[in-house]
Write a protein that holds these residues in place. Structure first.
Motif, short mmCIF file in Angstrom:
data_model
loop_
_atom_site.label_atom_id
_atom_site.label_comp_id
_atom_site.label_asym_id
_atom_site.label_seq_id
_atom_site.Cartn_x
_atom_site.Cartn_y
_atom_site.Cartn_z
N SER A 395 51.68 49.25 48.21
CA SER A 395 51.78 50.38 47.28
C SER A 395 50.52 50.51 46.45
O SER A 395 50.06 51.63 46.16
CB SER A 395 53.00 50.19 46.37
OG SER A 395 52.88 48.97 45.63
N VAL A 396 49.93 49.40 46.06
CA VAL A 396 48.69 49.42 45.28
C VAL A 396 47.54 49.92 46.14
O VAL A 396 46.73 50.76 45.71
CB VAL A 396 48.40 48.03 44.71
CG1 VAL A 396 47.02 48.00 44.06
CG2 VAL A 396 49.46 47.63 43.70
N LEU A 397 47.45 49.43 47.37
CA LEU A 397 46.36 49.83 48.25
C LEU A 397 46.48 51.30 48.64
O LEU A 397 45.46 52.01 48.73
CB LEU A 397 46.34 48.94 49.49
CG LEU A 397 46.11 47.44 49.22
CD1 LEU A 397 46.14 46.65 50.52
CD2 LEU A 397 44.80 47.22 48.48
N ASP A 398 47.69 51.79 48.88
CA ASP A 398 47.87 53.21 49.18
C ASP A 398 47.46 54.07 47.99
O ASP A 398 46.87 55.14 48.15
CB ASP A 398 49.33 53.49 49.54
CG ASP A 398 49.67 53.08 50.96
OD1 ASP A 398 48.74 53.09 51.80
OD2 ASP A 398 50.82 52.73 51.23
N PHE A 399 47.79 53.63 46.80
CA PHE A 399 47.42 54.38 45.61
C PHE A 399 45.90 54.41 45.45
O PHE A 399 45.31 55.46 45.13
CB PHE A 399 48.07 53.75 44.38
CG PHE A 399 47.97 54.59 43.14
CD1 PHE A 399 48.97 55.48 42.82
CD2 PHE A 399 46.86 54.50 42.29
CE1 PHE A 399 48.88 56.26 41.67
CE2 PHE A 399 46.76 55.27 41.16
CZ PHE A 399 47.77 56.16 40.85
N VAL A 400 45.24 53.28 45.67
CA VAL A 400 43.77 53.23 45.58
C VAL A 400 43.15 54.18 46.58
O VAL A 400 42.15 54.87 46.29
CB VAL A 400 43.28 51.79 45.80
CG1 VAL A 400 41.77 51.75 45.98
CG2 VAL A 400 43.71 50.89 44.66
N LYS A 401 43.72 54.24 47.74
CA LYS A 401 43.17 55.07 48.81
C LYS A 401 43.16 56.54 48.45
O LYS A 401 42.24 57.28 48.83
CB LYS A 401 44.00 54.84 50.08
CG LYS A 401 43.40 55.42 51.34
CD LYS A 401 44.22 54.98 52.54
CE LYS A 401 43.61 55.46 53.84
NZ LYS A 401 44.40 55.01 55.01
N LEU A 402 44.17 56.98 47.66
CA LEU A 402 44.32 58.41 47.35
C LEU A 402 43.89 58.77 45.93
O LEU A 402 43.89 59.95 45.59
CB LEU A 402 45.78 58.85 47.56
CG LEU A 402 46.31 58.70 48.98
CD1 LEU A 402 47.78 59.07 49.03
CD2 LEU A 402 45.51 59.55 49.96
#
Length: 839
Positions: A395-402
């Motif tokens: 969830s953290v990495l997906d948020f960073v990505k966007l």
């Protein structure tokens, strides 16, 4: 400041205020003037290095070793940092191969500028080797160089992911703890990228579904050791400064249809190793924010330098901006200062999110997962089991990505720029921190311009005082790099034509206590006899005033007594009393016999930048003149003069004539003129009678024929030297050619001072004689067809006639007589060379 630039700068401030960036000072307050100007010919203590190449733009100073490494076009130099011009340098020749240059040329690149090996990266790799990268004619290569032997290795490394292919492309790079951190557009058609290579896990920025970098042009990168003495166990960070195309809403205040380019600051964590499944080999700590200085969206970031002051928490960034291409009517630069705390606040604030339907970025107000996306691994994260970036939840990495973009902007300290300078384009910055005698630390900025000048300035409170401007290059060229050496107390300037070593301060050029104090140079102080450098002198008894620049000198005058210069002029003459104002901030003050001269409009006195001009002098202008330079309430004596105005010399030894005598003199002159005119008329009359008498005598002899009088068209024809040829038959004469033609002299009616009582008689044209010898003509036959003035009284038209003339009255006696007349005229009337007065 002129009305045009001032109006535009005011418009910029109004626009900034409308968008929420208020300024307490006007544009004119921010536009500091350099106190002194040092031209190229006035430089002293400067050393230069230049070899048979160009583009000395990549500098690496190893101060403790006394070496300045220089990366140029096709070469790397190792210079003696104490004197770059001493000839003890070492050189590595690193030219692109002919095959690569031909390949570069076939790609359509410029064989005079681009198809070379431009060294773009040069840093210390370890204790024994340097690491260098070059464009190598659009085929980048890198090499580890043995620093002791200073030779190229036999093996080179591929540089496509470490160095740009284009020598003009924005690029920055650092080697941090064995890792190579670079940012540029690497390959021919690649997107901009921030990468890490060499001995650590390779990482790069994300490209899908969002491009983290939008057509970015990188300026510089800075390492901040935030892990040192960190109470939360933070990580070191690398900050990147660049320009890119903006996607936020309301991107342009003036034209919302345009896609603006904005300044950004981004950061990554040194210990980032990427994600485990998401963001594999990608940064998990990449975040970026907008950097504003003067007017949002209309700034071009040119240079950034940093200063930590002994601890990362006190780190400040200085950035130079210029106006973007939309402001083509003026040129201006702004300098802003940013605290590291302001950058941290932006990265700890709200995020932005890209909206596909609107195709723009807007504030994100949704939920934020834990641990905070984009942050480094800290003690708090470790306590929760996140020991590296690969342990972060999806969830953290997906948020960073966007969500790589932050909502908060990084604003300058004080909410406004330190300096806004018109008619200047700053290209490079370097900063030094100096401990002054008042116990405070002052930041000294060295600002390179786009035309080869260096502005040296000191930051005082919330403003900048420009100590001096120095022209370090005779030819106009941008300053491309600046490096400060504390050990050598020198500034190294890199540009296209070479390297220049300039002293950080030239205190000895300040000749008096006032000069030294008014300069407000943190490097300089007054010791009672001379202005000296603080670093080389015991501070006991030294005087300095950086805050106000007007305290510390004991004497009431800046320069004691000066030699008097004597000036003596005649009444009515103009005289200039020179006064050289060394300071551009000083006001010229003149005292005449102790009283101040007010200047323009006061009793024929004009005060200018070059001195005092006294026009149409009078005896009361005599006296003692003193010139002072007034600055910050202090007056420095610059020049002293003793002016003496002599009365106008009399025209005669007698007393001045009375009005009656002057009138009598005028009448006498009129009588003289009338007498002269009457005399001329009488002479003309006598001459006319004589000519008439001679004509009558000749008529009786059959030599002349008196024709009917014609008032305006009678012509007296005579002969040029080459007009006639011998011949008696009319048909033969028609076939003859006379290349020089015949000269016909036609007297005109010239105005005279008085009308003659006797009218001129028209005389019939005498027959044309044969050609005369050349020595008797005096060049008359060569005269052009022009109207000439004769002795200032009458005119004669000299024109050539093409057809030959013959006369049955021609005989030898007439030839002899005319020859005598012309021979007489030759010695009395004509001169050897004809001019306007001798015809």
């Amino acid at each position: 400041m002129s009305a045009g630039p001032a109006h535009l700068l005011t418009t910029l401030f109004m626009a900034a205020a409308a968008m929420g960036y208020s300024s307490r000072r006007s544009a004119t307050d921010l536009d500091a003037t350099p106190r002194t100007t040092v031209t190229f010919d006035e430089l002293s203590g400067v050393r230069r290095f230049k070899a048979h190449t160009l583009n000395y733009s990549t500098l690496l100073l190893e101060d403790d070793r006394g070496i300045l490494y220089v990366g140029a076009r096709g070469a790397i130099f190792a210079l003696n940092s104490s004197d770059v011009a001493d000839g003890s340098h070492h050189t590595i020749h690193w030219e692109a191969s002919p095959e690569k240059r031909m390949d570069c040329l076939q790609k359509g690149k410029n064989n005079k500028t681009e198809c070379f090996n431009h060294v773009r990266f040069l840093q210390r790799l370890n204790s024994t080797h340097l690491y260098a990268c070059g464009t190598y004619a659009f085929h980048p290569l890198c090499a580890a160089i043995d620093a002791n032997r200073f030779m190229l290795p036999s093996h080179f490394e591929e540089g496509k992911e470490k160095c740009p292919y284009d020598p003009a492309r924005g690029y920055t790079g650092l080697i941090v703890d064995g890792g190579l951190y670079t940012a540029t557009r690497y390959e021919f058609r690649s997107l901009p990228d921030i990468r890490r290579n060499l001995h650590q896990r390779p990482l790069k920025t994300e490209e899908s579904p969002l491009h983290w970098l939008n057509d970015a042009e990188f300026v510089t990168s800075v390492l901040v050791r935030e892990s040192k003495d960190s109470p939360v166990g933070d990580d070191d960070k690398i900050y990147y400064f660049f320009m890119e195309r903006a996607g936020e809403e309301t991107t342009s205040f003036f034209d919302k249809s345009q896609v603006a380019r904005v300044a950004r600051v981004a950061r990554v964590c040194k210990s980032d190793v990427g994600g485990k499944k998401i963001l594999q080999r990608k940064w998990t700590s990449f975040m970026k924010a907008r950097l504003v200085c003067y007017i949002p969206y209309y700034e071009v970031l040119r240079s950034v330098c940093s200063l930590d002051g002994g601890g990362w928490a006190s780190t400040v960034f200085y950035a130079a901006f210029t106006l973007s291409a939309q402001w083509r009517t003026m040129e201006a630069s702004a300098v802003c200062r940013y605290n590291i705390s302001a950058v941290q606040r932006a990265f700890e604030g709200p995020y932005m999110e890209y909206q596909d339907w609107a195709r723009k970025w807007s504030r994100y107000d949704g939920a934020v997962p834990e641990p905070r996306p984009g942050s480094c691994i800290t003690d708090h994260s470790r306590r929760k089991g996140y020991n590296s970036s690969q342990d972060l939840p999806n969830s953290v990495l997906d948020f960073v990505k966007l969500h790589p973009l932050m909502f908060e902007e990084v604003k300058p300290a004080g909410g406004e720029p330190l300096l806004v300078k018109k008619n200047v384009a700053y290209s490079q910055l370097a900063v030094d921190r100096v401990q002054a005698l008042d116990g405070r630390s002052y930041d000294v900025l060295f600002m390179g311009t786009g035309d080869g000048w260096i502005h040296k300035a000191v930051v005082v409170n919330s403003g900048i005082h420009i100590v001096e401007e120095v022209q370090v290059f005779r030819d106009l060229q941008p300053v491309e790099s600046l490096v400060i050496s504390h050990n050598q107390r020198s500034l190294y300037v890199g540009a296209a034509s070479g390297i220049v070593q300039v002293p950080l301060a030239s205190c000895t050029k300040y000749a008096s206590c006032y000069d030294c104090i008014l300069a407000r140079d943190p490097y300089c102080a007054w010791d009672g006899r001379a202005c000296c450098t603080i670093a080389t002198t015991d501070s006991t008894g030294l005087v300095q005033d950086i805050q106000s620049g007007n305290k510390g000198c004991r004497s009431s005058s800046g320069r004691g007594s000066l030699l008097w210069k004597n000036r003596t002029v005649l009444q009515g003459d103009d005289v200039l009393l020179p006064c050289d104002q060394r300071s551009n901030l000083a006001r010229a003050v003149w005292l005449l016999n102790g009283s101040e001269v007010l200047g323009t409009g006061q009793d024929r006195l004009r005060v200018g930048v070059d001195g005092l001009l006294v026009t149409d002098t009078l005896p009361q202008h005599s006296g003692e003149y003193r010139c002072y330079g007034e600055e910050q309430g202090l007056r420095t004596l610059l020049a002293t003069y003793s002016l003496t105005v002599l009365p106008e010399l009399p025209r005669s030894p007698t007393a001045a004539p009375s009005p009656h005598a002057a009138s009598q003199t005028t009448n006498d002159m009129k009588v003289a003129y009338i007498s002269a005119i009457i005399t001329l008329v009488v002479l003309c009359t006598v001459l006319s009678i004589v000519l008439l008498y001679v004509s009558c005598l000749e008529k009786r002899k059959g030599k002349y024929v008196l024709a009917e009088p014609r008032p305006a068209s009678v012509e007296l024809q005579t002969v040029s030297a080459n007009c006639l040829r011998k011949g008696h038959r009319e048909e033969e004469e028609e076939e003859l050619t006379y290349p020089d033609g015949c000269l016909r002299i036609i007297p005109g009616e010239a105005p005279t001072a008085a009308t003659s009582p006797v009218k001129e008689l028209a005389v019939a044209v005498p027959p044309l004689p044969p050609p005369l010898p050349a020595e008797l003509t005096n060049g008359v036959g060569a005269l052009p067809n022009v109207l000439r003035k004769m002795n200032g009284n009458s005119y004669m038209l000299l024109q050539q006639q093409e057809e030959p003339l013959a006369s049955p009255l021609y005989n030898a006696s007439f030839t002899e007589e005319l020859s005598k007349i012309l021979e007489k005229r030759k010695h009395t009337q004509l001169v050897e060379k004809l001019d306007e007065s001798s015809v």
